[in-house]
Motif scaffolding. Structure first.
Motif, PDB file in Angstrom:
ATOM      1  N   LEU A   7       0.834  -1.209   0.000  1.00 30.25           N
ATOM      2  CA  LEU A   7       0.000   0.000   0.000  1.00 30.25           C
ATOM      3  C   LEU A   7       0.868   1.259   0.000  1.00 30.25           C
ATOM      4  CD1 LEU A   7      -2.811  -1.118   2.469  1.00 30.25           C
ATOM      5  CD2 LEU A   7      -2.947  -0.944  -0.032  1.00 30.25           C
ATOM      6  N   ARG A  11       1.183   4.245  -3.148  1.00 28.52           N
ATOM      7  CA  ARG A  11       1.135   5.714  -3.056  1.00 28.52           C
ATOM      8  C   ARG A  11       2.332   6.364  -3.732  1.00 28.52           C
ATOM      9  NH1 ARG A  11      -0.190   4.515   1.912  1.00 28.52           N
ATOM     10  NH2 ARG A  11       1.575   5.521   2.947  1.00 28.52           N
ATOM     11  N   THR A  45      -5.330   4.511   1.931  1.00 28.02           N
ATOM     12  CA  THR A  45      -4.275   3.512   2.100  1.00 28.02           C
ATOM     13  C   THR A  45      -3.253   3.955   3.139  1.00 28.02           C
ATOM     14  OG1 THR A  45      -2.788   4.309   0.330  1.00 28.02           O
ATOM     15  CG2 THR A  45      -4.492   2.698  -0.290  1.00 28.02           C
ATOM     16  N   LEU A  48      -4.795   2.734   6.242  1.00 29.26           N
ATOM     17  CA  LEU A  48      -4.896   1.279   6.186  1.00 29.26           C
ATOM     18  C   LEU A  48      -3.543   0.591   6.349  1.00 29.26           C
ATOM     19  CD1 LEU A  48      -6.940  -0.992   5.847  1.00 29.26           C
ATOM     20  CD2 LEU A  48      -6.598  -0.849   3.371  1.00 29.26           C
ATOM     21  N   ASP A  49      -2.494   1.118   5.712  1.00 24.74           N
ATOM     22  CA  ASP A  49      -1.201   0.437   5.825  1.00 24.74           C
ATOM     23  C   ASP A  49      -0.672   0.462   7.258  1.00 24.74           C
ATOM     24  OD1 ASP A  49      -0.088   2.994   6.037  1.00 24.74           O
ATOM     25  OD2 ASP A  49       1.061   2.853   4.193  1.00 24.74           O
TER      26      ASP A  49
END
Length: 184
Positions: A7, A11, A45, A48-49
């Motif tokens: 993730l 990005r 993300t 989330l990561d």
């Protein structure tokens, strides 16, 4: 390779996605909409990561170093894109992007000199969240204008994020100075 690091790497490629969308010449409204959707997904993300890395016990040196860098790339790319249609954000954008380079350099310096990077502070996480919110609002303003005028809110949010950006940048620089003084 694990999911949190994937993730983070995703990005890092955000500028390529923006470049492709711009290259396709889809019309400014569709272009903004696609970039808005991509930006929101990529912003999520970031949360989330970190969540997955802690939950799955997959925190890594790669994540600690590249997560903040990927956020800076996401933010800087988005601000540069927004500058193509909102020149009023030039000053806060320049301040934010400059700070991001300085902090990245400071982190790299600390890593090379002391073998340890400076950790991301909670205030820096709030700064990043405010940047993400203001960028999302600037990208969404054409789609929400029928319902409410969000330009002023986006602009004020960006300036608040800019002030936090400058403050946290100075704080990182000060922390670097203190750590280096203790080592002498």
């Amino acid at each position: 390779m694990n999911i949190p690091n994937f993730l983070t790497i995703l990005r890092l490629f955000f500028p390529i996605f923006v470049g492709i969308v711009c290259y396709l010449k889809l019309g400014i409204n569709l272009e903004k909409l696609i970039i808005l959707v991509l930006f929101i997904i990529f912003s999520l993300t970031d949360y989330l990561d970190g969540f997955l890395a802690r939950k799955l016990n997959q925190e890594s040196i790669f994540g600690k170093i590249f997560d903040p860098i990927s956020d800076k790339i996401l933010t800087s790319t988005s601000l540069i894109y927004i500058l193509t249609f909102e020149s009023i954000i030039l000053i806060p954008s320049l301040l934010i992007i400059t700070r991001e380079f300085i902090v990245s350099g400071t982190r790299e310096y600390m890593l090379k000199k002391n073998g340890k990077a400076i950790d991301v502070t909670f205030l820096s996480k709030i700064k990043t969240m405010l940047q993400f919110i203001s960028i999302s609002l600037f990208l969404a303003q054409d789609f929400l204008i029928k319902y409410l005028n969000i330009f002023n809110f986006a602009y004020i949010s960006l300036w608040i994020a800019t002030m936090l950006t400058i403050y946290t940048g100075l704080k990182y620089s000060y922390m670097t100075y203190i750590v280096n003084q203790k080592r002498k």
